[in-house]
Design an enzyme around this catalytic site. Structure first.
Site, PDB file in Angstrom:
ATOM      1  N   ARG A 103       0.826  -1.214   0.000  1.00  0.00           N
ATOM      2  CA  ARG A 103       0.000   0.000   0.000  1.00  0.00           C
ATOM      3  C   ARG A 103       0.859   1.263   0.000  1.00  0.00           C
ATOM      4  NH1 ARG A 103      -5.206  -0.407   1.363  1.00  0.00           N
ATOM      5  NH2 ARG A 103      -5.220   1.639   0.423  1.00  0.00           N
ATOM      6  N   HIS A 104       2.134   1.114   0.337  1.00  0.00           N
ATOM      7  CA  HIS A 104       3.042   2.273   0.319  1.00  0.00           C
ATOM      8  C   HIS A 104       3.524   2.476  -1.100  1.00  0.00           C
ATOM      9  CE1 HIS A 104       2.967   2.740   4.675  1.00  0.00           C
ATOM     10  NE2 HIS A 104       2.696   1.442   4.630  1.00  0.00           N
ATOM     11  N   ARG A 210       4.315   1.856  10.154  1.00  0.00           N
ATOM     12  CA  ARG A 210       4.426   0.407  10.352  1.00  0.00           C
ATOM     13  C   ARG A 210       5.220   0.002  11.592  1.00  0.00           C
ATOM     14  NH1 ARG A 210       0.039  -1.174   7.623  1.00  0.00           N
ATOM     15  NH2 ARG A 210       0.036  -0.292   5.523  1.00  0.00           N
TER      16      ARG A 210
HETATM   17  C1  LIG Z   1      -2.548   0.707  11.103  1.00  0.00           C
HETATM   18  C2  LIG Z   1      -3.020   0.797   9.677  1.00  0.00           C
HETATM   19  C3  LIG Z   1      -4.271   0.328   9.340  1.00  0.00           C
HETATM   20  C4  LIG Z   1      -4.726   0.393   8.007  1.00  0.00           C
HETATM   21  N1  LIG Z   1      -5.959  -0.099   7.687  1.00  0.00           N
HETATM   22  C5  LIG Z   1      -6.381  -0.056   6.419  1.00  0.00           C
HETATM   23  C6  LIG Z   1      -7.680  -0.585   6.041  1.00  0.00           C
HETATM   24  O1  LIG Z   1      -8.415  -1.067   6.874  1.00  0.00           O
HETATM   25  N2  LIG Z   1      -8.043  -0.547   4.733  1.00  0.00           N
HETATM   26  C7  LIG Z   1      -7.228   0.014   3.773  1.00  0.00           C
HETATM   27  O2  LIG Z   1      -7.617   0.036   2.600  1.00  0.00           O
HETATM   28  N3  LIG Z   1      -6.008   0.519   4.089  1.00  0.00           N
HETATM   29  C8  LIG Z   1      -5.563   0.500   5.363  1.00  0.00           C
HETATM   30  N4  LIG Z   1      -4.322   1.003   5.665  1.00  0.00           N
HETATM   31  C9  LIG Z   1      -3.464   1.524   4.595  1.00  0.00           C
HETATM   32  C10 LIG Z   1      -3.433   3.070   4.602  1.00  0.00           C
HETATM   33  O3  LIG Z   1      -4.711   3.607   4.340  1.00  0.00           O
HETATM   34  C11 LIG Z   1      -2.430   3.584   3.551  1.00  0.00           C
HETATM   35  O4  LIG Z   1      -2.853   3.181   2.266  1.00  0.00           O
HETATM   36  C12 LIG Z   1      -1.041   3.053   3.779  1.00  0.00           C
HETATM   37  O5  LIG Z   1      -0.659   3.195   5.120  1.00  0.00           O
HETATM   38  C13 LIG Z   1      -0.063   3.819   2.901  1.00  0.00           C
HETATM   39  O6  LIG Z   1       0.034   5.122   3.398  1.00  0.00           O
HETATM   40  P1  LIG Z   1       0.340   6.348   2.460  1.00  0.00           P
HETATM   41  O7  LIG Z   1      -0.669   6.443   1.371  1.00  0.00           O
HETATM   42  O8  LIG Z   1       0.474   7.549   3.358  1.00  0.00           O
HETATM   43  O9  LIG Z   1       1.808   5.967   1.932  1.00  0.00           O
HETATM   44  P2  LIG Z   1       2.441   6.022   0.482  1.00  0.00           P
HETATM   45  O10 LIG Z   1       1.591   5.331  -0.522  1.00  0.00           O
HETATM   46  O11 LIG Z   1       3.859   5.562   0.646  1.00  0.00           O
HETATM   47  O12 LIG Z   1       2.440   7.522   0.117  1.00  0.00           O
HETATM   48  C14 LIG Z   1       3.296   8.439   0.802  1.00  0.00           C
HETATM   49  C15 LIG Z   1       2.652   9.788   0.728  1.00  0.00           C
HETATM   50  O13 LIG Z   1       2.636  10.218  -0.638  1.00  0.00           O
HETATM   51  C16 LIG Z   1       1.441  10.912  -0.888  1.00  0.00           C
HETATM   52  N5  LIG Z   1       0.708  10.203  -1.958  1.00  0.00           N
HETATM   53  C17 LIG Z   1       1.076   9.041  -2.558  1.00  0.00           C
HETATM   54  N6  LIG Z   1       0.199   8.716  -3.500  1.00  0.00           N
HETATM   55  C18 LIG Z   1      -0.747   9.666  -3.486  1.00  0.00           C
HETATM   56  C19 LIG Z   1      -1.946   9.884  -4.226  1.00  0.00           C
HETATM   57  N7  LIG Z   1      -2.339   9.072  -5.205  1.00  0.00           N
HETATM   58  N8  LIG Z   1      -2.684  10.956  -3.943  1.00  0.00           N
HETATM   59  C20 LIG Z   1      -2.316  11.801  -2.962  1.00  0.00           C
HETATM   60  N9  LIG Z   1      -1.204  11.673  -2.223  1.00  0.00           N
HETATM   61  C21 LIG Z   1      -0.425  10.610  -2.498  1.00  0.00           C
HETATM   62  C22 LIG Z   1       0.652  10.996   0.414  1.00  0.00           C
HETATM   63  O14 LIG Z   1       1.004  12.181   1.078  1.00  0.00           O
HETATM   64  C23 LIG Z   1       1.190   9.828   1.177  1.00  0.00           C
HETATM   65  O15 LIG Z   1       1.056   9.977   2.586  1.00  0.00           O
HETATM   66  C24 LIG Z   1      -3.872   0.957   6.994  1.00  0.00           C
HETATM   67  C25 LIG Z   1      -2.601   1.431   7.355  1.00  0.00           C
HETATM   68  C26 LIG Z   1      -2.169   1.366   8.669  1.00  0.00           C
HETATM   69  C27 LIG Z   1      -0.780   1.871   8.995  1.00  0.00           C
END
Ligand SMILES: Cc1cc2nc3c(=O)[nH]c(=O)nc-3n(C[C@H](O)[C@H](O)[C@H](O)COP(=O)(O)OP(=O)(O)OC[C@H]3O[C@@H](n4cnc5c(N)ncnc54)[C@H](O)[C@@H]3O)c2cc1C
Length: 312
Positions: A103-104, A210
């Site tokens: 998801r990152h 994480r």
């Molecule tokens: C404890 C926990 C529980 C979770 N539970 C769920 C769940 O139940 N269901 C679920 O679907 N997910 C869940 N997630 C996943 C969460 O929603 C994020 O998708 C995941 O943590 C990746 O985070 P991120 O998008 O900030 O990171 P990255 O994808 O690494 O992105 C880094 C940063 O880049 C920027 N960015 C990247 N892409 C975009 C974009 N397309 N548009 C705008 N900004 C962008 C944002 O600022 C983002 O914070 C969970 C995560 C955690 C840590």
């Protein structure tokens, strides 16, 4: 003693870190069949300083200045100098962890192809103390210990189902079913493998999410190993990350109001009430989660109290 930022100027050379170089290619076990290995890196603490000084000029320069600059950049979220450091890992991990990790989006990934190659017969069975009750406080987490019989039943079911799945997988391959189709019978406890490359800023973001107690225990173990290896590459930046992000505490507007009331002598409950941070439901029952509860948790952290017992 505070770590020193290695000097790279002049002349400009490719920065290397002996402690990190010694780790290259070494596979560090995580979970039953997983590992994390540092494959390569580009840049170190000096690369962050070097990039920042393009903007700020060299000015006076000492080890203390460099460390202060890195800490300033991190505190004020001047992100791009941290992107000058790149880290590449080889990771073997269960599919259920990989689904969280992928998801990152800010990393480059190349994964083992189960269309091209046969999946090895390796699956994750959690140790008994990691098979726990559903958490009462966190719908996503695990909580109190379970009776031993329930734990053993779950673990033996997982073993049996995994073995049956792999037998079906092997039989399908033998009968000529394409690998890309045969893999459909394999559960998420099976392992996959990938190269994962990201820059230091995005690595910090990944780790902040994480390593957090809300993340699932299994991915936290991988994140801890990634952090340990990354720290060798850029110890000064990681020290700042520890101090300002992992150990940092953010206070929203209402929380600042509540803190002001506390400093003026209010009880935590009264301070929350005054600031509009709810601690009870409309029917008077105490809340287990929410802004008020999180504020009290932050106060407990400030007092140095251990986190609550729930494993989330
Ligand atoms: C404890 C926990 C529980 C979770 N539970 C769920 C769940 O139940 N269901 C679920 O679907 N997910 C869940 N997630 C996943 C969460 O929603 C994020 O998708 C995941 O943590 C990746 O985070 P991120 O998008 O900030 O990171 P990255 O994808 O690494 O992105 C880094 C940063 O880049 C920027 N960015 C990247 N892409 C975009 C974009 N397309 N548009 C705008 N900004 C962008 C944002 O600022 C983002 O914070 C969970 C995560 C955690 C840590």
């Amino acid at each position: 003693m505070a770590p020193a930022v290695p000097d790279t100027e002049p002349p400009m050379t490719r920065p290397t870190v002996a402690e990190a170089d010694r780790e290259i290619g070494i596979r560090h076990t995580v979970l039953g069949h997983g590992f994390v290995a540092l494959v390569d890196y580009m840049g170190n603490d000096a690369a962050i300083v070097q990039a920042a000084r393009v903007s700020y000029g060299r000015g006076t320069k000492s080890v203390r200045d460099d460390r202060a600059l890195v800490r300033y950049l991190l505190r004020h979220r001047h992100t791009t100098p941290f992107e000058m450091v790149e880290l590449k890992f080889l990771v073997r991990l269960p599919i259920f962890v990989a689904r969280q990790w992928i998801r990152h989006r800010s990393a480059s990934v190349n994964e083992y192809s189960a269309r091209y190659s046969v999946v090895p017969d390796e699956y994750e069975v959690p140790p008994p103390d990691e098979v726990r009750h559903q958490s009462q406080r966190n719908r996503q987490g695990r909580g109190e210990p379970l009776e031993a019989a329930v734990v053993e039943r779950f673990r033996s079911d997982l073993e049996r189902v995994s073995r049956e799945a792999y037998t079906a997988y092997s039989a399908a391959l033998e009968a000529g079913v394409a690998r890309e189709t045969a893999r459909l019978v394999l559960p998420v406890a099976y392992y996959t493998q990938w190269y994962w490359k990201t820059d230091l800023w995005n690595l910090f973001h990944f780790l902040s999410l994480r390593l957090d107690p809300h993340a699932q225990e299994e991915i936290r173990l991988f994140a801890a190993e990634v952090a340990r290896l990354g720290r060798l590459v850029a110890p000064v930046a990681f020290e700042a990350f520890d101090d300002f992000v992992l150990s940092g505490l953010s206070l929203g507007r209402a929380e600042q109001l509540a803190l002001r009331s506390l400093l003026a002598g209010a009880t935590p409950e009264a301070a929350c009430r005054d600031a509009g941070l709810p601690l009870t439901r409309p029917d008077g029952r105490p809340m287990a989660t929410g802004e008020g509860v999180e504020f009290l948790e932050k106060l407990a952290r400030l007092r140095g109290e251990p986190p609550s017992g729930d494993r989330e």
